[in-house]
Structures are given as C-alpha cells and as structure tokens.
Design a protein around this motif. Structure first.
Motif, PDB file in Angstrom:
ATOM      1  N   THR A 511       0.941  -1.118  -0.102  1.00 28.07           N
ATOM      2  CA  THR A 511       0.083  -0.027   0.095  1.00 28.07           C
ATOM      3  C   THR A 511       0.860   1.056   0.025  1.00 28.07           C
ATOM      4  OG1 THR A 511      -1.842  -1.094   1.321  1.00 28.07           O
ATOM      5  CG2 THR A 511      -1.668   1.157   1.149  1.00 28.07           C
ATOM      6  N   ASN A 529      -3.929   6.238  11.266  1.00 28.67           N
ATOM      7  CA  ASN A 529      -4.456   4.918  10.669  1.00 28.67           C
ATOM      8  C   ASN A 529      -3.390   4.073   9.851  1.00 28.67           C
ATOM      9  OD1 ASN A 529      -6.822   5.579  11.755  1.00 28.67           O
ATOM     10  ND2 ASN A 529      -7.623   6.806   9.593  1.00 28.67           N
ATOM     11  N   TYR A 530      -2.046   4.644  10.035  1.00 30.17           N
ATOM     12  CA  TYR A 530      -1.069   4.029   9.211  1.00 30.17           C
ATOM     13  C   TYR A 530       0.202   3.738  10.028  1.00 30.17           C
ATOM     14  CZ  TYR A 530      -3.942   6.509   5.463  1.00 30.17           C
ATOM     15  OH  TYR A 530      -5.000   6.875   4.919  1.00 30.17           O
ATOM     16  N   GLU A 564      -2.153  -0.435   6.818  1.00 26.54           N
ATOM     17  CA  GLU A 564      -3.175   0.312   7.380  1.00 26.54           C
ATOM     18  C   GLU A 564      -3.508  -0.147   8.730  1.00 26.54           C
ATOM     19  OE1 GLU A 564      -6.460   2.014   4.163  1.00 26.54           O
ATOM     20  OE2 GLU A 564      -5.462   0.395   3.459  1.00 26.54           O
ATOM     21  N   ASN A 565      -3.861   0.310   9.583  1.00 28.56           N
ATOM     22  CA  ASN A 565      -4.224  -0.060  10.823  1.00 28.56           C
ATOM     23  C   ASN A 565      -5.748  -0.258  10.752  1.00 28.56           C
ATOM     24  OD1 ASN A 565      -1.772   0.382  11.898  1.00 28.56           O
ATOM     25  ND2 ASN A 565      -2.085   2.537  12.534  1.00 28.56           N
ATOM     26  N   LEU A 566      -6.372  -1.342  10.508  1.00 21.62           N
ATOM     27  CA  LEU A 566      -7.589  -1.505  10.493  1.00 21.62           C
ATOM     28  C   LEU A 566      -8.341  -1.837  11.742  1.00 21.62           C
ATOM     29  CD1 LEU A 566      -7.232  -3.466   7.049  1.00 21.62           C
ATOM     30  CD2 LEU A 566      -7.727  -1.271   7.297  1.00 21.62           C
TER      31      LEU A 566
END
Ligand code: GLC
Ligand code: CA
Length: 566
Positions: A511, A529-530, A564-566
């Motif tokens: 990503t 978020n990343y 990404e921190n999902l």
C-alpha cells in the motif's frame, strides 16, 4: 484485466520545432531529437510522442498537413525519421506520432482538387455547402464559430460555396462520412506503422462527425458562437473509430491516444477508450487544465489553484476508469501554458514543481511529460503582440482588444497568460546563448530565464527537479513498487481537504500513501491510521512526524509505503 506494453511506459512529448536544432538554422528538427535520445534515456522515459513534422505550410505549426507521407523541409527528411525510429528502438524507446485526421491543409492536393469544381472526384473529401441568403446578402450556411475565432465556414469563390473548417481558414475539415476519406486515412496510418512507429496521438479526434446544419444559440452581439455540440462527440465518430481500430490499430500492438477536447465528459471518454470500446487505447482529457483562475486574471502573481476542483477532476477520472479502462496522465501539452505558470508557485518553484510531479506520477495511468516540464520551464514574458506566433494567441489578443480597444496592455496580458506560444519556446538545454537550443538566433522564442532554468544546471544539482522526475520514473519502471504504481487501485482520502491531495495505491502486496500539499501554508496530516514502513520519495530532505501527525512544509509531498491500521 489485460496488460498492454503501454501501461508500463512513461511518455515524453516533443514539439520538434523547439526541441533541439541539429543543423543551426534556428529550427528544431528530427535529427535534433535523435541526438537527444541519450538524454531521454537517462531521464528514463521509454515512449515519445512527437508533434507533427509532416510537410506543411505551418499555419498551425504543422497541424495543417500538406503531405502525410513527407517531412517538412525544415525538420529533415524521411530518412531522418527512419533513423530516429531505429535508434529509439535500439534504446528501448517507442515512438508515437500525431495523426491529424480531422482536417488537412488547404494546400493538400485533395483540397486543391476539391475546390476546383463541384464535379471533381475529390469534392466530397471535404464539407461543402452553399451560402444562405439573408437580407439579400450571401452569408455562411450556419452561424457556427470556429476554435480559432470567426466563422467555422470559409468562402471559396471558384465554385461559389463554403467549406467547413472548425480551426483555421487554411485547415479545411475532412468529410468522414465519405468512405474514401476513411480509406485514405487508413492507408496513412498503415504506412506509418509499417515504417515502425508504435502508435498515434490522434488529433482532434472527437470532431469527426457534425450536427445537422442548424444555427447555434448566440449571446447578444455574438456573430459566430462557438458551440462544441455542433461538432464534438457525435454518434458517427464512434463508427469511424471502430473501423480504424478494426482495420488498423487492432491489427498491431500499437497504442492510440485520442485528444478529446474540452467538452468531453467522462462518459464520452469511456465510450472512446474503455477496454471493451474497440476504439482507442486511451483519451487525453483537459478537465484538470481549468482548475484555476487563469482566465480571469491579468497578472501571473494572482494565479490561484482551486485544489478541491482539481482533485475532484483527477478523482472522478481515476475512479470512473478503475476497472474498465486506462488513462494517460499529463499535466499539459503544447496547447496550454506551462505547468509552473499554471499550478506551480513562483515563490516555491522547486518544492511545488516536485510536488506536482509526484501528485501526477503516482496515479494509475501512463504518465506523459511535456518537454521542459522536467526542468520547470515557465511561461514566456511577452511584451508585444508581435512575439506571438500561434494563430489562436493572435486571435485571442484581437478578441480582447475588440472588447476594450482602449486597453491593449490588458489584451496582451490576457492573451499572454493563455498563449499556446508559452509551451513552444526553445527547450532550455543550458545557460549559453539561445539556451543551447541552437547556435544561431532561434525561430522559436527563447525565454530569458534559461540562464537559471536549464537542463545543464538541473543535472549538476542532485536535488533538482530533473532528478525528482528521474526518480519518479525509476520508481514506476524499475523499483519494487512497480506493480502497485502501475496496476494498484487508487483511492482518494481526505476528500474535503482544501490543502492536500492525498490518495492510496494498493495491491495485494503493498500500500502506498501519497500525500501532496498544494499550499504555501504549513499543515498537518493525520497518520494514526497508518504504520509507516518506508519513505519512498519526498521533496524535502527531512520528514517531520510527531505523535502520529505529519507536519507538512509548503508544498511538501511524500509517498510512504504503509500498512493500514484496520
Ligand atoms: C489539436 C492540437 C492543436 C491544433 C489543433 C488543430 O488541438 O493539439 O495544437 O491546433 O488540434 O489540429
Ligand atoms: Ca534545424
């Protein structure tokens, strides 16, 4: 999705007249391009689009073709072209030519025949019509205006009739409804492909069909309204292109990029170039060229980008073509003012120039760099109308002057800001006399800022704009990010931001987070978020992150590989 070679290419557009003069007559030429192939190879591009070099009276700098099978004397010979193709191919560089099929020059033998009598076999190669009698006077068949100003018709006394010409009087439009015209144009494309070219940029392709001859709606006092709908994106264009594709383009592995003028919507773009359209590989659109106030101002320092509008345009095209087609990525071409004078910031030329490059090159599509963009060339400081060479710039100046005859200064400024002569000035190779373009006084204008802005100087500084372009091209062509940059999905983030244009590129493996600040102001971008894996490319040496907040400097631009921190 099918993969084609041109999806993995990086293009470079050359305007031959002003690229490099090999024989010191002041005019750029084909040999000049051949001599600069090493330069292009070092930059990293592997596809070049060359604007017309065919035999032409040069009313519109070669877009008025007199002989499609010959080269204009000032540009060289057919042998020079063959040599260029061969040498380029040896270096792994493909070549596409401009295919001018909407019109010819009025000096083309077909037109000379056509105008000679109504019975001439070539008569129907063009669009003829009798004049209309209004108040006892003969006038044009319709009130349609042309792109370069004035009527879209021109009177021809020999047969007492009008022919259509949506550009200049000396560029009569071909009648595509005539199958013989289609046959001839097919032969022309085939011949050039046989010579080894790898495809075409197709000029003015959306105009090949015409509406019924009814007057266009005119504003008060407007004699010849320019109504795109009368000659753009009409149904039969698609029939013509399907035939060309079937009989020529799809017979070979060539690439075709149609120029679909300002009025083309995404829906039209899809009709021409979606993978299942069976027409073109891609279309150049111009929507991103109007996201500033260029047409309202008279001084370049007043220029303002509408960031939201700009990213909205990019986002809409990227999203619409997601799985169904492919796009060329270009900021501008030989018909628009220079990138740095449109979207760059004169106070931060280096940072803004690099940011603009990253913003475009990280999208999904095939990038095209316009000559000189890689060194940050700017508009020309016009001081007098006599410096204009381009027909439409002169027409534009007259238009403004007619509105306000007392104010030639403003007319000049307005015409200058939008002039197509801006991108056509001599390529700035060095700080030498005539910018290293030629050893004699060049025919194209030479921007005095070549003392500072030139290739040589860019190459001598490791942090120059040029090296940033080289790095972007290298990332796309040779790095571990190649796959995701070329084929990854595109997703806009921070949609509402008026300062940033940020997006994600993703595939199964990686990503990329692409962040571009379009602002002089400092700003922050939330990274919570990343998880950052790697800083892929940036336009400042240091990146400032504190508490998951990225602190962006003016025009800062960064690409991170992230999770990404999902
Ligand atoms: C295209 C070309 C432009 C030319 C016109 C007519 O718009 O890009 O330079 O003047 O067609 O051929
Ligand atoms: Ca020359």
């Amino acid at each position: 999705m099918q993969h084609f070679w041109w999806m993995e290419s990086v293009g470079y557009q050359i305007y031959p007249k002003s690229f490099f003069d090999s024989n010191d007559d002041g005019i750029g030429d084909i040999k000049g391009i051949t001599l600069k192939l090493d330069y292009l190879q070092t930059l990293g591009v592997n596809l070049i689009w060359i604007c017309p070099f065919y035999d032409s009276p040069m009313v519109d700098n070669g877009y008025d073709v007199r002989n499609y099978f010959d080269v204009a004397k000032e540009f060289g010979t057919m042998d020079d072209v063959k040599e260029l193709i061969e040498q380029a191919h040896q270096k792994g560089i493909k070549i596409i030519l401009d295919y001018v099929l909407n019109h010819t020059s009025d000096e083309h033998p077909w037109f000379i025949e056509a105008k000679s009598s109504k019975e001439n076999p070539y008569r129907d190669y063009y669009l003829w019509h009798d004049g209309k009698i209004v108040d006892g006077k003969k006038v044009e068949p319709t009130n349609w205006g042309s792109f370069f100003g004035g009527s879209a018709w021109n009177y021809e006394p020999t047969t007492d009739a009008y022919y259509m010409k949506i550009f200049d009087d000396k560029m009569p439009d071909l009648n595509w409804a005539n199958p013989k015209v289609q046959d001839e144009m097919i032969l022309i494309a085939q011949k050039w492909l046989d010579l080894g070219v790898d495809g075409f940029r197709i000029d003015a392709v959306s105009h090949l069909d015409r509406a019924p001859l009814e007057d266009a709606r005119a504003n008060e006092g407007e004699k010849y309204p320019l109504d795109w709908n009368k000659f753009s994106n009409l149904p039969r264009v698609h029939d013509y292109l399907k035939r060309l594709a079937k009989e020529v383009f799809n017979q070979r592995e060539c690439v075709t990029i149609g120029e679909v003028g300002g009025a083309a919507s995404i829906i039209e773009g899809i009709k021409y170039s979606a993978f299942d359209s069976k027409e073109l590989s891609m279309v150049f659109n111009f929507d991103h060229n109007w996201c500033n106030n260029l047409h309202e101002i008279t001084h370049p320092k007043k220029l303002k980008t509408n960031v939201k509008a700009l990213k909205n345009v990019f986002d809409r095209w990227q999203t619409a073509f997601k799985d169904i087609g492919w796009l060329p990525l270009n900021w501008l071409n030989h018909d628009q003012p220079r990138l740095m004078s449109q979207y760059g910031d004169y106070r931060y030329p280096l940072a803004s120039g690099k940011m603009l490059a990253t913003a475009l090159h990280m999208m999904r599509g095939t990038p095209f760099i316009y000559q000189g963009e890689e060194i940050g060339m700017t508009n020309f400081p016009f001081e007098d109308v006599s410096q204009f060479n381009d027909v439409s710039s002169i027409a534009n100046y007259r238009y403004h002057l007619e509105r306000d005859p007392e104010d030639p200064v403003t007319a000049l400024r307005k015409a200058a800001l939008n002039s197509r002569d801006n991108p056509r000035t001599a390529m700035q190779w060095s700080s030498d006399w005539y910018a290293g373009f030629s050893r004699v006084k060049p025919v194209p204008l030479v921007n005095p800022n070549h003392k500072k802005i030139n290739v040589k100087r860019n190459l001598s500084k490791k942090n120059s704009l040029w090296y940033h372009y080289q790095q972007l091209i290298d990332l796309r062509r040779n790095s571990i990010y190649k796959e995701v940059i070329i084929y990854g999905t595109y997703e806009l983030i921070e949609k509402e931001s008026e300062l940033h244009y940020a997006y994600l590129r993703k595939d199964d493996e990686r990503t990329l987070l692409v962040i571009n600040s379009f602002s002089r102001k400092k700003s922050t971008f939330d990274l919570k978020n990343y998880q950052i894996i790697h800083r892929v490319i940036s336009n400042y040496p240091k990146t400032n992150i504190k508490n998951a907040q990225l602190h962006l400097k003016p025009y800062e631009s960064i690409v991170f590989e992230v999770k990404e921190n999902l």
